[in-house]
Write a protein that holds these residues in place. Structure first.
Motif, short mmCIF file in Angstrom:
data_model
loop_
_atom_site.label_atom_id
_atom_site.label_comp_id
_atom_site.label_asym_id
_atom_site.label_seq_id
_atom_site.Cartn_x
_atom_site.Cartn_y
_atom_site.Cartn_z
N ARG A 191 0.84 -1.21 0.00
CA ARG A 191 0.00 0.00 0.00
C ARG A 191 0.86 1.25 0.00
O ARG A 191 0.57 2.23 -0.70
N ARG A 192 1.92 1.22 0.77
CA ARG A 192 2.80 2.40 0.87
C ARG A 192 3.50 2.69 -0.45
O ARG A 192 3.66 3.85 -0.84
N GLU A 193 3.88 1.63 -1.16
CA GLU A 193 4.66 1.80 -2.37
C GLU A 193 3.83 1.76 -3.65
O GLU A 193 4.37 1.94 -4.74
N ARG A 194 2.52 1.54 -3.53
CA ARG A 194 1.70 1.40 -4.73
C ARG A 194 1.72 2.69 -5.54
O ARG A 194 1.77 3.80 -4.99
N VAL A 195 1.69 2.54 -6.85
CA VAL A 195 1.71 3.70 -7.73
C VAL A 195 0.37 4.41 -7.65
O VAL A 195 -0.66 3.78 -7.36
N PRO A 196 0.33 5.73 -7.91
CA PRO A 196 -0.92 6.49 -7.77
C PRO A 196 -2.06 6.01 -8.67
O PRO A 196 -3.22 6.33 -8.41
N PHE A 197 -1.74 5.27 -9.71
CA PHE A 197 -2.77 4.76 -10.61
C PHE A 197 -3.85 3.99 -9.85
O PHE A 197 -5.04 4.10 -10.15
N PHE A 198 -3.46 3.21 -8.86
CA PHE A 198 -4.41 2.38 -8.13
C PHE A 198 -5.06 3.16 -7.00
O PHE A 198 -4.41 3.92 -6.28
N THR A 199 -6.36 2.95 -6.84
CA THR A 199 -7.12 3.66 -5.82
C THR A 199 -7.29 2.85 -4.54
O THR A 199 -7.58 3.41 -3.48
N ARG A 200 -7.12 1.54 -4.62
CA ARG A 200 -7.32 0.68 -3.45
C ARG A 200 -6.53 -0.60 -3.63
O ARG A 200 -6.44 -1.13 -4.74
N LEU A 201 -5.94 -1.10 -2.54
CA LEU A 201 -5.18 -2.34 -2.57
C LEU A 201 -5.45 -3.11 -1.29
O LEU A 201 -5.24 -2.60 -0.19
N ASP A 202 -5.94 -4.34 -1.45
CA ASP A 202 -6.24 -5.20 -0.30
C ASP A 202 -5.51 -6.52 -0.45
O ASP A 202 -5.34 -7.03 -1.56
N VAL A 203 -5.09 -7.07 0.68
CA VAL A 203 -4.50 -8.40 0.74
C VAL A 203 -5.31 -9.23 1.73
O VAL A 203 -5.51 -8.80 2.87
N VAL A 204 -5.79 -10.39 1.28
CA VAL A 204 -6.54 -11.28 2.18
C VAL A 204 -5.79 -12.60 2.30
O VAL A 204 -5.03 -12.98 1.42
#
Length: 261
Positions: free
Chosen positions: A12-25
């Protein structure tokens, strides 16, 4: 065997601005199915990512089962909306994803991956990753979910089929979190570039051809209806279909054959 979990906070910290949401289950049936449900329920959902440490009902093309022990794959799906896309070029999205996976594997893992049409990722003829794109919401601005299953830490005994491979079996030492981040960054860059051209496929097709080991190979295509086509794969057309002789192949299993003679 103890395996390190994905570092969700780092992703989440390193995700590029393109993505609006990132979840890991930890566990789910299918990351694709989860994001399809989200796209249907929320018309604003876009550019969202879901990763799972274990998929219990993962699927590949032709509804084939796709699974592995926990924390051995990178199982990730991305939800994107393609505003104003021509339906005739929508089939390029899984091919674009294949290009992104190849680029990420080459750069982050230093493994010489290539594509087998349409979007299997191979190393030395063995399958490293599979890709499945599914339309969640049809219409002029479709929502599509594209999923990737990348074999990361599978041992030889854990491979689902004999003709598969994994990053560790190819000598890579990259951790799964770094690999997942590289894959997502490569996808974001490719998708944004395609979107910014107004969904023109010229540059994307050139990138695909440069990474596709099927083009120029002698192949056997097992077509719907039980028909078989053998010949040289010469190119992909504007819709991403494989050209074998004078015929365009849009669906079916393709096998690379040894050269005749």
């Amino acid at each position: 065997m103890q395996r390190t979990p994905l570092d969700a906070e780092r992703l989440r910290r390193e995700r590029v601005p393109f993505f609006t949401r990132l979840d890991v289950v930890e566990t789910t049936g299918s990351t694709n199915a989860d994001l399809i449900a989200r796209a249907v329920a929320d018309p604003a959902a876009d550019r969202e990512v879901l990763l799972a440490e274990l998929q219990e009902s993962g699927r590949g093309r032709h509804a084939r089962a796709w699974g592995s022990p926990p924390r051995t794959q990178i199982s990730v799906s991305v939800l994107v909306r393609l505003a104003g896309v021509d339906p005739a070029v929508l089939g390029w999205l899984p091919l674009l994803t294949g290009v992104a996976v190849v680029d990420a594997v080459r750069a982050a893992a230093c493994v010489p991956a290539e594509l087998k049409w349409p979007n299997d990722v191979l190393v030395g003829g063995r399958k490293l990753a599979g890709i499945l794109a599914e339309v969640a919401v049809a219409g002029p601005d479709p929502a599509v979910v594209v999923g990737v299953g990348l074999n990361a830490e599978l041992t030889a005994a854990e491979l689902p089929v004999p003709h598969a491979t994994s990053l560790v079996l190819e000598g890579a030492t990259v951790d799964r979190t770094t690999m997942a981040g590289a894959l997502l960054a490569a996808f974001a860059e490719r998708f944004a570039a395609w979107r910014d051209t107004g969904w023109d496929t010229a540059d994307l097709a050139a990138a695909y051809r440069a990474r596709c080991g099927t083009i120029g190979a002698r192949v056997r295509a097992e077509l719907p209806g039980g028909r078989e086509l053998i010949g040289i794969a010469t190119d992909v057309d504007v819709a991403g279909r494989l050209l074998v002789g004078a015929e365009a192949v849009s669906a079916g299993d393709v096998t690379h054959l040894r050269p005749a003679g």
